[in-house]
Enzyme design. Structure first.
Site, PDB file in Angstrom:
ATOM      1  N   TYR A  72       0.480  -2.036   0.161  1.00 54.98           N
ATOM      2  CA  TYR A  72       0.326  -0.147   0.293  1.00 54.98           C
ATOM      3  C   TYR A  72       0.796   1.713  -0.069  1.00 54.98           C
ATOM      4  O   TYR A  72       0.303   1.874  -0.583  1.00 54.98           O
ATOM      5  CB  TYR A  72      -1.375  -0.474   1.315  1.00 54.98           C
ATOM      6  CG  TYR A  72      -0.487   0.621   1.976  1.00 54.98           C
ATOM      7  CD1 TYR A  72      -1.176   1.360   3.487  1.00 54.98           C
ATOM      8  CD2 TYR A  72       0.149  -0.876   3.477  1.00 54.98           C
ATOM      9  CE1 TYR A  72       0.341   2.001   3.651  1.00 54.98           C
ATOM     10  CE2 TYR A  72       0.607  -0.482   4.767  1.00 54.98           C
ATOM     11  CZ  TYR A  72       0.509   0.561   5.500  1.00 54.98           C
ATOM     12  OH  TYR A  72       1.168   1.309   6.597  1.00 54.98           O
ATOM     13  N   ASP A 122      -5.256  -3.733   3.676  1.00 59.74           N
ATOM     14  CA  ASP A 122      -4.356  -2.654   2.810  1.00 59.74           C
ATOM     15  C   ASP A 122      -3.751  -3.277   1.434  1.00 59.74           C
ATOM     16  O   ASP A 122      -2.946  -2.623   1.159  1.00 59.74           O
ATOM     17  CB  ASP A 122      -2.334  -2.800   3.864  1.00 59.74           C
ATOM     18  CG  ASP A 122      -2.851  -2.429   5.360  1.00 59.74           C
ATOM     19  OD1 ASP A 122      -4.047  -1.939   5.833  1.00 59.74           O
ATOM     20  OD2 ASP A 122      -1.711  -2.747   6.290  1.00 59.74           O
ATOM     21  N   LYS A 167      -7.897  -7.173   9.125  1.00 59.22           N
ATOM     22  CA  LYS A 167      -6.704  -8.401   8.296  1.00 59.22           C
ATOM     23  C   LYS A 167      -7.960  -9.593   9.444  1.00 59.22           C
ATOM     24  O   LYS A 167      -7.959  -9.622  10.193  1.00 59.22           O
ATOM     25  CB  LYS A 167      -5.762  -8.370   8.840  1.00 59.22           C
ATOM     26  CG  LYS A 167      -4.966  -6.985   7.820  1.00 59.22           C
ATOM     27  CD  LYS A 167      -3.004  -7.359   9.017  1.00 59.22           C
ATOM     28  CE  LYS A 167      -2.627  -5.850   8.430  1.00 59.22           C
ATOM     29  NZ  LYS A 167      -1.169  -5.656   9.329  1.00 59.22           N
ATOM     30  N   ASP A 177      -8.084   3.041   9.492  1.00 59.07           N
ATOM     31  CA  ASP A 177      -7.136   2.814   7.493  1.00 59.07           C
ATOM     32  C   ASP A 177      -7.657   2.512   6.537  1.00 59.07           C
ATOM     33  O   ASP A 177      -7.479   2.403   5.873  1.00 59.07           O
ATOM     34  CB  ASP A 177      -5.590   2.235   8.388  1.00 59.07           C
ATOM     35  CG  ASP A 177      -5.064   2.501   9.613  1.00 59.07           C
ATOM     36  OD1 ASP A 177      -5.661   3.172  10.801  1.00 59.07           O
ATOM     37  OD2 ASP A 177      -4.064   1.688   9.702  1.00 59.07           O
ATOM     38  N   GLY A 250      -6.511  11.102   8.966  1.00 62.09           N
ATOM     39  CA  GLY A 250      -6.039  11.414   7.663  1.00 62.09           C
ATOM     40  C   GLY A 250      -6.700  10.505   6.841  1.00 62.09           C
ATOM     41  O   GLY A 250      -7.638  10.518   5.193  1.00 62.09           O
ATOM     42  N   TRP A 251      -6.787   9.102   6.687  1.00 62.04           N
ATOM     43  CA  TRP A 251      -6.799   8.713   6.275  1.00 62.04           C
ATOM     44  C   TRP A 251      -8.177   7.648   6.223  1.00 62.04           C
ATOM     45  O   TRP A 251      -8.840   7.965   4.939  1.00 62.04           O
ATOM     46  CB  TRP A 251      -6.875   6.222   6.369  1.00 62.04           C
ATOM     47  CG  TRP A 251      -5.412   6.362   6.273  1.00 62.04           C
ATOM     48  CD1 TRP A 251      -4.152   5.686   7.460  1.00 62.04           C
ATOM     49  CD2 TRP A 251      -4.505   5.833   5.649  1.00 62.04           C
ATOM     50  NE1 TRP A 251      -3.392   5.117   7.523  1.00 62.04           N
ATOM     51  CE2 TRP A 251      -2.597   5.413   5.560  1.00 62.04           C
ATOM     52  CE3 TRP A 251      -4.554   6.286   4.036  1.00 62.04           C
ATOM     53  CZ2 TRP A 251      -2.182   4.677   5.029  1.00 62.04           C
ATOM     54  CZ3 TRP A 251      -3.185   6.540   3.218  1.00 62.04           C
ATOM     55  CH2 TRP A 251      -1.802   5.727   4.244  1.00 62.04           C
ATOM     56  N   THR A 371       1.973  -8.459  17.550  1.00 63.84           N
ATOM     57  CA  THR A 371       3.331  -9.084  18.403  1.00 63.84           C
ATOM     58  C   THR A 371       4.849  -8.077  17.459  1.00 63.84           C
ATOM     59  O   THR A 371       4.965  -7.793  16.581  1.00 63.84           O
ATOM     60  CB  THR A 371       3.584 -10.254  18.095  1.00 63.84           C
ATOM     61  OG1 THR A 371       2.470 -11.211  18.350  1.00 63.84           O
ATOM     62  CG2 THR A 371       4.741 -10.883  19.436  1.00 63.84           C
TER      63      THR A 371
END
Length: 406
Positions: A72, A122, A167, A177, A250-251, A371
Site C-alpha cells: 500500500y 491494505d 485483516k 485506515d 487522515g486515511w 506482536t
C-alpha cells in the site's frame, strides 16, 4: 618490418572500430537514465515526485524496499504521481508507475508477493494503479489482476454489522485506515465494471465505522473499533481503541473524498458520505494548531511528547482542499488547507543539496495489537519511530500540492 608495422596498425584500427561498434550497440540497447535535475522553480508536487524518483530509481525501492512487493505504501505514492501526471504529463512519471506494476503483475494476471488468503485490506490499494494502465493498454493481464483484487473484497471477512475486518489476523476489527485501503478501489471497480451496483455496500463501510467509532464529545473518530470488545486495547463498553491518531483520521477523510469521485451525485447514499466528511472535517478544524499543522495524537496538543506530524497534516490538507474544490465542503476549508500546506513547507520541509526535498516529522508506523503488542496508549503513539520522507506523508503531500496548485 614495414609489413609488421602495417599489420599492427590495421589490427589497432579494427579493434578501435569493434570497441566503438559494441559500445554503441550496448548504448542503443540500454539507454542510460538521464540524471534527474530538480530545479528551484518547480511546483511542490513535481519537486517531491522527482526527489523520490531520484532517491529510489525503481518505484519498488520506495520506502527503502530491497525487493519488489505489492504494497500500500508504494501504491499511495504512485497514485499521487498518477494524479500529478494528469496535470503535468511528464513521460518519466508514467514510466515509473508502469515499471512497478509490470514488475509485479504476471502475464496470467497473478500478482507477485500478493497473498489473497491473508485478507489484508491494505493490499487492495495497489489495485488502483491498474485502471489507467488497463484502459490505455487493453492488456488482459491487468484486467485479471483487478479481478483478483476484487475477489479479495468479495471474500473479505466481515463484522456481524457488515464492516470489513482489517485483516484476517485481526478478527472483528475495523480500523479507520481500512476505509482508505479498500473503498476507493471498490468504488472505482463497481463504477467501471459493475454498473455501480455495490455503492450501497461501500457506503455501509462508512456507516458502520461512523456509528461505532465517533466520539460524541469531540466529533473525532477513534483509530479502531473491535465489535467483539475482546481486545485488551478495546473499551469494554464501546469496543473503541483509546486514542485519536491523526494519520488514521487522515486515511478516513481521504477515503471519503476519493470514494465521492466515483459515487454519482444522485445516489441516495452520496449526501450521507458528504455529511460524514463535513462532520469529521469540522471536528478536525478545531484541533488545527496555529502553525497550520496537527499533532500526532490529535486532541492532546500541549501534552509532553506530542509533536506536529507530517502525514496526518498532509492528509488533512489534501482532503480539505479537494473537499472544497469539489463543493463537498464549504470554501473556507481551502484556506485551512493552504494554512496546513504553509505549515508543512515552512516547518517540516528541508531542501537538500541537490534541490530535492525532505519532509520530516512523519510517524513511520502505528497499529494496534499484534506482536510486540501495541496497546493504543498515548505513550505508544508518541514514541513510535519517525521517518523522513515516509511514503504515508509524501504521497498525500503531492496530492495536497496538486489540489492547492502550489
Amino acid at each position: 618490418m614495414k609489413n609488421t608495422k602495417r599489420q599492427s596498425y590495421f589490427t589497432s584500427v579494427v579493434l578501435v572500430c569493434l570497441i566503438a561498434f559494441t559500445s554503441c550497440k550496448v548504448t542503443s540497447q540500454e539507454p542510460a537514465k538521464k540524471e534527474i535535475v530538480i530545479s528551484k522553480n518547480l511546483k511542490w508536487s513535481d519537486k517531491m515526485a522527482l526527489t523520490l524518483m531520484k532517491r529510489h530509481p525503481e518505484a519498488y525501492m520506495i520506502d527503502d524496499s530491497k525487493k519488489p512487493k505489492w504494497d500500500y505504501v508504494h501504491a499511495l505514492v504512485l497514485h499521487s504521481i498518477e494524479e500529478l501526471y494528469k496535470k503535468n504529463p511528464d513521460a518519466r512519471y508514467k514510466t515509473y508507475i508502469r515499471g512497478y506494476v509490470d514488475e509485479l503483475v504476471q502475464n496470467d494476471g497473478t500478482i507477485k508477493t500478493y497473498e489473497l488468503d491473508k485478507y489484508n485490506i491494505d493490499l487492495v490499494v495497489p489495485g488502483r494503479l491498474l485502471f489507467d494502465i488497463y484502459a490505455a493498454s487493453k492488456e488482459e493481464k491487468y484486467l485479471k489482476a483487478m479481478q483478483l483484487v476484487r475477489q479479495q473484497i468479495a471474500e473479505q471477512p466481515r463484522t456481524q454489522s457488515g464492516g470489513f475486518w482489517h485483516k484476517k489476523i485481526y478478527p472483528n476489527q475495523m480500523w479507520l485506515d481500512g476505509l482508505y485501503m479498500g473503498e476507493p478501489f471498490y468504488a472505482q471497480y463497481t463504477l467501471t465494471f459493475e454498473n455501480g451496483k455495490n455503492f450501497d455496500d461501500i457506503a455501509k463501510q462508512f456507516e458502520v465505522i461512523q456509528s461505532h467509532a465517533t466520539d460524541p464529545k469531540t466529533g473525532l473518530l477513534y483509530h479502531a473499533w473491535d465489535e467483539s470488545k475482546q481486545m485488551p486495547w478495546a473499551n469494554k463498553e464501546t469496543g473503541n481503541s483509546p486514542n485519536f491518531w491523526s494519520r488514521a483520521l487522515g486515511w478516513y477523510v481521504m477515503a471519503l473524498v476519493d470514494v465521492l469521485d466515483y459515487m454519482p451525485k444522485d445516489h441516495p447514499k452520496q449526501k450521507e458520505l458528504v455529511k460524514y466528511l463535513n462532520n469529521a472535517s469540522a471536528a478536525l478544524a478545531k484541533y488545527q494548531d496555529k502553525s497550520g499543522l496537527w499533532y500526532q495524537v490529535t486532541d492532546k496538543g500541549g501534552k509532553e511528547g506530542n509533536y506536529l506530524e507530517a502525514s496526518g497534516s498532509s492528509m488533512f490538507a489534501y482532503a480539505f482542499a479537494k473537499g472544497a474544490n469539489k463543493g463537498y465542503l464549504p470554501a473556507s476549508y481551502k484556506k485551512l488547507a493552504n494554512k496546513a500546506f504553509d505549515g508543512l513547507t515552512k516547518k517540516l520541509i528541508k531542501t537538500d543539496a541537490d534541490g530535492g526535498i525532505t519532509l520530516t516529522q512523519a510517524c513511520q508506523v502505528a497499529g494496534l495489537g499484534g506482536t510486540p503488542y501495541r496497546d493504543g496508549s498515548y505513550e505508544y503513539y508518541v514514541n513510535e519511530k519517525k521517518k523522513d520522507n515516509d511514503p504515508k506523508a509524501t504521497g498525500p503531500f503531492i496530492l495536497a500540492a496538486l489540489e492547492l496548485n502550489r
